[in-house]
Design a protein around this motif. Sequence first.
Motif, PDB file in Angstrom:
ATOM      1  N   SER A  55       2.398  -2.245  13.876  1.00  0.00           N
ATOM      2  CA  SER A  55       2.967  -0.982  13.391  1.00  0.00           C
ATOM      3  C   SER A  55       2.053  -0.260  12.392  1.00  0.00           C
ATOM      4  N   GLN A  56       0.774  -0.601  12.389  1.00  0.00           N
ATOM      5  CA  GLN A  56      -0.223   0.048  11.534  1.00  0.00           C
ATOM      6  C   GLN A  56       0.187   0.055  10.055  1.00  0.00           C
ATOM      7  N   GLY A  57       0.517  -1.120   9.528  1.00  0.00           N
ATOM      8  CA  GLY A  57       0.913  -1.236   8.131  1.00  0.00           C
ATOM      9  C   GLY A  57      -0.212  -0.860   7.185  1.00  0.00           C
ATOM     10  N   HIS A  58       0.186  -0.277   6.042  1.00  0.00           N
ATOM     11  CA  HIS A  58      -0.811   0.165   5.058  1.00  0.00           C
ATOM     12  C   HIS A  58      -0.222   0.125   3.652  1.00  0.00           C
ATOM     13  N   LEU A  59      -0.963  -0.501   2.736  1.00  0.00           N
ATOM     14  CA  LEU A  59      -0.611  -0.504   1.316  1.00  0.00           C
ATOM     15  C   LEU A  59      -1.394   0.607   0.618  1.00  0.00           C
ATOM     16  N   ASP A  60      -0.695   1.482  -0.098  1.00  0.00           N
ATOM     17  CA  ASP A  60      -1.347   2.569  -0.820  1.00  0.00           C
ATOM     18  C   ASP A  60      -1.885   2.030  -2.141  1.00  0.00           C
ATOM     19  N   THR A  61      -3.141   1.682  -2.157  1.00  0.00           N
ATOM     20  CA  THR A  61      -3.741   1.115  -3.366  1.00  0.00           C
ATOM     21  C   THR A  61      -4.292   2.191  -4.297  1.00  0.00           C
ATOM     22  N   ASP A  62      -4.293   3.434  -3.869  1.00  0.00           N
ATOM     23  CA  ASP A  62      -4.740   4.520  -4.731  1.00  0.00           C
ATOM     24  C   ASP A  62      -3.639   4.963  -5.688  1.00  0.00           C
ATOM     25  N   SER A  63      -2.402   4.619  -5.390  1.00  0.00           N
ATOM     26  CA  SER A  63      -1.265   5.060  -6.202  1.00  0.00           C
ATOM     27  C   SER A  63      -0.419   3.880  -6.666  1.00  0.00           C
ATOM     28  N   LEU A  64      -1.064   2.831  -7.122  1.00  0.00           N
ATOM     29  CA  LEU A  64      -0.326   1.688  -7.639  1.00  0.00           C
ATOM     30  C   LEU A  64       0.512   2.121  -8.837  1.00  0.00           C
ATOM     31  N   GLU A  65       1.812   1.845  -8.795  1.00  0.00           N
ATOM     32  CA  GLU A  65       2.685   2.194  -9.916  1.00  0.00           C
ATOM     33  C   GLU A  65       2.506   1.232 -11.076  1.00  0.00           C
ATOM     34  N   SER A  66       2.408  -0.039 -10.748  1.00  0.00           N
ATOM     35  CA  SER A  66       2.245  -1.047 -11.791  1.00  0.00           C
ATOM     36  C   SER A  66       1.507  -2.246 -11.209  1.00  0.00           C
ATOM     37  N   VAL A  67       0.758  -2.904 -12.071  1.00  0.00           N
ATOM     38  CA  VAL A  67       0.046  -4.125 -11.709  1.00  0.00           C
ATOM     39  C   VAL A  67       0.283  -5.111 -12.840  1.00  0.00           C
ATOM     40  N   ALA A  68       0.629  -6.348 -12.492  1.00  0.00           N
ATOM     41  CA  ALA A  68       0.907  -7.372 -13.502  1.00  0.00           C
ATOM     42  C   ALA A  68       0.351  -8.709 -13.031  1.00  0.00           C
ATOM     43  N   GLY A  70      -2.218 -10.547 -13.726  1.00  0.00           N
ATOM     44  CA  GLY A  70      -3.617 -10.646 -13.338  1.00  0.00           C
ATOM     45  C   GLY A  70      -3.913 -10.066 -11.970  1.00  0.00           C
ATOM     46  N   GLY A  71      -3.140  -9.096 -11.540  1.00  0.00           N
ATOM     47  CA  GLY A  71      -3.336  -8.482 -10.226  1.00  0.00           C
ATOM     48  C   GLY A  71      -2.578  -9.177  -9.114  1.00  0.00           C
ATOM     49  N   ARG A  72      -1.742 -10.139  -9.464  1.00  0.00           N
ATOM     50  CA  ARG A  72      -0.992 -10.876  -8.441  1.00  0.00           C
ATOM     51  C   ARG A  72       0.395 -10.314  -8.184  1.00  0.00           C
ATOM     52  N   SER A  73       0.771  -9.281  -8.894  1.00  0.00           N
ATOM     53  CA  SER A  73       2.040  -8.584  -8.667  1.00  0.00           C
ATOM     54  C   SER A  73       1.785  -7.095  -8.811  1.00  0.00           C
ATOM     55  N   PHE A  74       2.361  -6.314  -7.907  1.00  0.00           N
ATOM     56  CA  PHE A  74       2.216  -4.872  -8.039  1.00  0.00           C
ATOM     57  C   PHE A  74       3.341  -4.155  -7.302  1.00  0.00           C
ATOM     58  N   VAL A  75       3.487  -2.874  -7.623  1.00  0.00           N
ATOM     59  CA  VAL A  75       4.448  -1.995  -6.963  1.00  0.00           C
ATOM     60  C   VAL A  75       3.663  -0.800  -6.449  1.00  0.00           C
ATOM     61  N   THR A  76       3.888  -0.452  -5.193  1.00  0.00           N
ATOM     62  CA  THR A  76       3.223   0.695  -4.586  1.00  0.00           C
ATOM     63  C   THR A  76       3.972   1.092  -3.319  1.00  0.00           C
ATOM     64  N   THR A  77       3.479   2.101  -2.640  1.00  0.00           N
ATOM     65  CA  THR A  77       4.063   2.526  -1.371  1.00  0.00           C
ATOM     66  C   THR A  77       3.449   1.723  -0.236  1.00  0.00           C
ATOM     67  N   TYR A  78       4.314   1.190   0.611  1.00  0.00           N
ATOM     68  CA  TYR A  78       3.884   0.535   1.846  1.00  0.00           C
ATOM     69  C   TYR A  78       4.405   1.389   2.984  1.00  0.00           C
ATOM     70  N   SER A  79       3.584   1.613   3.976  1.00  0.00           N
ATOM     71  CA  SER A  79       4.034   2.406   5.118  1.00  0.00           C
ATOM     72  C   SER A  79       3.624   1.730   6.415  1.00  0.00           C
ATOM     73  N   ASN A  80       4.431   1.973   7.432  1.00  0.00           N
ATOM     74  CA  ASN A  80       4.071   1.573   8.785  1.00  0.00           C
ATOM     75  C   ASN A  80       4.748   2.531   9.762  1.00  0.00           C
ATOM     76  N   ALA A  81       4.365   2.425  11.025  1.00  0.00           N
ATOM     77  CA  ALA A  81       4.865   3.355  12.033  1.00  0.00           C
ATOM     78  C   ALA A  81       6.343   3.155  12.331  1.00  0.00           C
ATOM     79  N   THR A  82       6.889   2.008  11.981  1.00  0.00           N
ATOM     80  CA  THR A  82       8.298   1.730  12.245  1.00  0.00           C
ATOM     81  C   THR A  82       9.204   2.323  11.179  1.00  0.00           C
ATOM     82  N   ARG A  87       8.754   2.529  -1.255  1.00  0.00           N
ATOM     83  CA  ARG A  87       8.301   1.911  -2.506  1.00  0.00           C
ATOM     84  C   ARG A  87       8.580   0.413  -2.407  1.00  0.00           C
ATOM     85  N   THR A  88       7.540  -0.397  -2.567  1.00  0.00           N
ATOM     86  CA  THR A  88       7.682  -1.841  -2.402  1.00  0.00           C
ATOM     87  C   THR A  88       7.041  -2.599  -3.556  1.00  0.00           C
ATOM     88  N   ARG A  89       7.540  -3.808  -3.753  1.00  0.00           N
ATOM     89  CA  ARG A  89       6.965  -4.724  -4.736  1.00  0.00           C
ATOM     90  C   ARG A  89       6.311  -5.861  -3.961  1.00  0.00           C
TER      91      ARG A  89
END
Length: 107
Positions: A55-68, A70-82, A87-89
Amino acid sequence: MSEKLTDHAVLAFVTALNAGDRAAFRAALTDDAAMSDDGTERDLGDWTEREIFSSQGHLDTDSLESVADGGRSFVTTYSNATWGGMRTRWHFVVRDGKIARFETGQA
């Protein structure tokens, strides 16, 4: 992306996911990797094929809302064709330089 996501294992995971590179994605995971989606354990192979690769999944790493963590947790937009974009964690457990577990869900 690397300025905010500093964990090398997480970077490998995200890079492979966004490139649609199944081989690199598998290489970023431990042999016994596991995952959950919205708190429910999922079959890693089935879930990643359906929600990422087919489904052509993609994590938007240009618009990370938060990172915690040591970079092992973050919130951003995830999108796919389905499902479109949402907004995902994401949270990762790293072992021996690879992803041993990841948890995702709507944020």
